[in-house]
Write an enzyme that holds these catalytic residues in place. Sequence first.
Site, PDB file in Angstrom:
ATOM      1  N   ASN A 163       0.811  -1.223   0.000  1.00 56.32           N
ATOM      2  CA  ASN A 163       0.000   0.000   0.000  1.00 56.32           C
ATOM      3  C   ASN A 163       0.846   1.275   0.000  1.00 56.32           C
ATOM      4  O   ASN A 163       0.476   2.270  -0.606  1.00 56.32           O
ATOM      5  CB  ASN A 163      -0.988  -0.009   1.175  1.00 56.32           C
ATOM      6  CG  ASN A 163      -0.301   0.004   2.505  1.00 56.32           C
ATOM      7  OD1 ASN A 163       0.788  -0.544   2.656  1.00 56.32           O
ATOM      8  ND2 ASN A 163      -0.904   0.625   3.484  1.00 56.32           N
ATOM      9  N   GLU A 261       3.606  -5.047  12.530  1.00 51.91           N
ATOM     10  CA  GLU A 261       2.693  -3.911  12.310  1.00 51.91           C
ATOM     11  C   GLU A 261       1.565  -4.441  11.446  1.00 51.91           C
ATOM     12  O   GLU A 261       1.775  -4.735  10.267  1.00 51.91           O
ATOM     13  CB  GLU A 261       3.429  -2.769  11.603  1.00 51.91           C
ATOM     14  CG  GLU A 261       4.556  -2.160  12.397  1.00 51.91           C
ATOM     15  CD  GLU A 261       4.080  -1.486  13.667  1.00 51.91           C
ATOM     16  OE1 GLU A 261       2.897  -1.128  13.763  1.00 51.91           O
ATOM     17  OE2 GLU A 261       4.907  -1.336  14.588  1.00 51.91           O
ATOM     18  N   CYS A 295      -3.061   1.768   6.329  1.00 50.30           N
ATOM     19  CA  CYS A 295      -3.410   1.069   7.572  1.00 50.30           C
ATOM     20  C   CYS A 295      -4.062   2.021   8.578  1.00 50.30           C
ATOM     21  O   CYS A 295      -4.798   1.595   9.456  1.00 50.30           O
ATOM     22  CB  CYS A 295      -2.177   0.417   8.169  1.00 50.30           C
ATOM     23  SG  CYS A 295      -0.847   1.592   8.434  1.00 50.30           S
TER      24      CYS A 295
END
Length: 497
Positions: A163, A261, A295
Amino acid sequence: MVEEPRPSKDNMEASSAITNYLGGEFVSPRHRGFLSNINPATGEEITTLPASTSDDIDDAVEAAHQAFPQWSSLGKEERAAYLTRIANLLERDQERFALAETIDTGKPLTLSRSVDIPRAISNLRFFASAITQWGSELYEGPGALHATVRPPLGVVSCISPWNLPLYLFTWKIAPALATGNCVVAKPSELTPTTAFLFSKLCQEAGLPPGVLNVVHGTGISTGAPLCKHPKVRAVSFTGGTATGTSIATAVADSLKKVSLELGGKNPAVIFADCDAEQAVATTLRSSFSNQGQICLCTSRLYVERPLFGRFVELLSQRASSLVIGDPLEASTHQGALISEAHLSKVESYISLGKEEGGEVITGGQRVQVSGRCERGSFLRPTIIVGLPPESRVNQEEIFGPVVTITPFDTEEEACSLANSTRYGLAATVWTNSYERAHRCARAIDSGLIWINSWMVRDLRVPFGGMKDSGLGREGGIDALRFFTETKSICFSANESF
Ligand code: NDP
């Protein structure tokens, strides 16, 4: 899978097919398997990339292992100078990196230019500076001095998602290299180009061979053996919660350090006393930037009932007027989603939302872009109302341009709704009450909380999630600590107890 590499057709930046970067050399995978790299805005192949296997990982880890003694014995300033040199080269080439990032991801070129590549440069500069400022600790005791020093771990792995490709790739490798480790990095198979171009810059900057190795391929065939490799002392991973869990399980018996993460289902809690115009403007960004594929993107909006109707109307109007189209056009606000498979997954959640009793008040459909992007994966920003908090659409990470809006009546209810999922990565709170902002920030279980703002970042601040959003923290000193051992040495004037 194809057997021969194919050069780029439309990406002038990767004029040759992507290769691995091992021991300072650009090499094909040992078993000569290659994957297609697709531009999600056009549906066309950009180039191929290596489908690396455990044999390539063995070569990369060995190269890193060989480079470690010399790299780790350099002074901090020398390692920082390499990072700064690479940052300067990246700055020189930022336009071609931005273009490559957009072609790989489908994100607007304006975003790659303003966020992705500048932040990658900042990551390198930040850790080049941070390492030179990081001191050892000294504790003075009765008759003794206790020093704590932090040597590097050795060979470490950095695994990053699609991303924010170069942004997250450099966010990991910069602290790893600054602290004296040698790195084997695996970017996502969906977005390999900027990591490949970056490895070329490392060679140009004279980074010693083997200090950074970049191995391309799939999660299963390349990422999994990298995590399991016995000479890899730590895994720094950013990606989905399911993948993070499987990595933690896979490496549990080898006691490697692991930083995870992971995913999120980020709430925005919006009180009626806030600056509604500002809340709508920022929530539009926090919901739909990068097609909702950050995110930190907001996905559940809880709005206090007196503001609910107005907020829904304003956000809906603004979302409907976002321009969706060719990522290379300056007027485009929303580009393509990362792949046709991901678009189908996001669409399946919109259908599920309807089945669960929700009403799609904005978006919900694909967008047919004309011209060169007619086969691209585009979706309208989507807003759903009327879903119960326990619905799957309100509980599961969608990672696309889809948000739900739910009214609430009390502060306690709002915080409880914010905490009602397995995730705890990022939250926003909108209110003009200082006291309420403080109470909510304490009550919401989230690694990051923004008051009346979103994604305001300071690279010194610990970054990461609570609950199923992750393990450990990145950024600042937390990153330097993760990539080092802690060794405490006592100098005692008196040997007897
Ligand atoms: P994935 O978990 O699918 O993949 C992340 C990376 O891990 C990719 O490089 C992938 O390779 C690799 N990988 C996949 N399986 C394995 C495995 N078994 N062992 C080792 N590596 C593996 O995530 P996505 O790429 O789909 O990224 C989206 C997810 O990332 C979302 O859940 C998002 O919330 C999360 N994310 C979290 C962030 C945070 O800071 N908390 C920041 C950004 C994203 P490949 O792509 O080649 O399969």
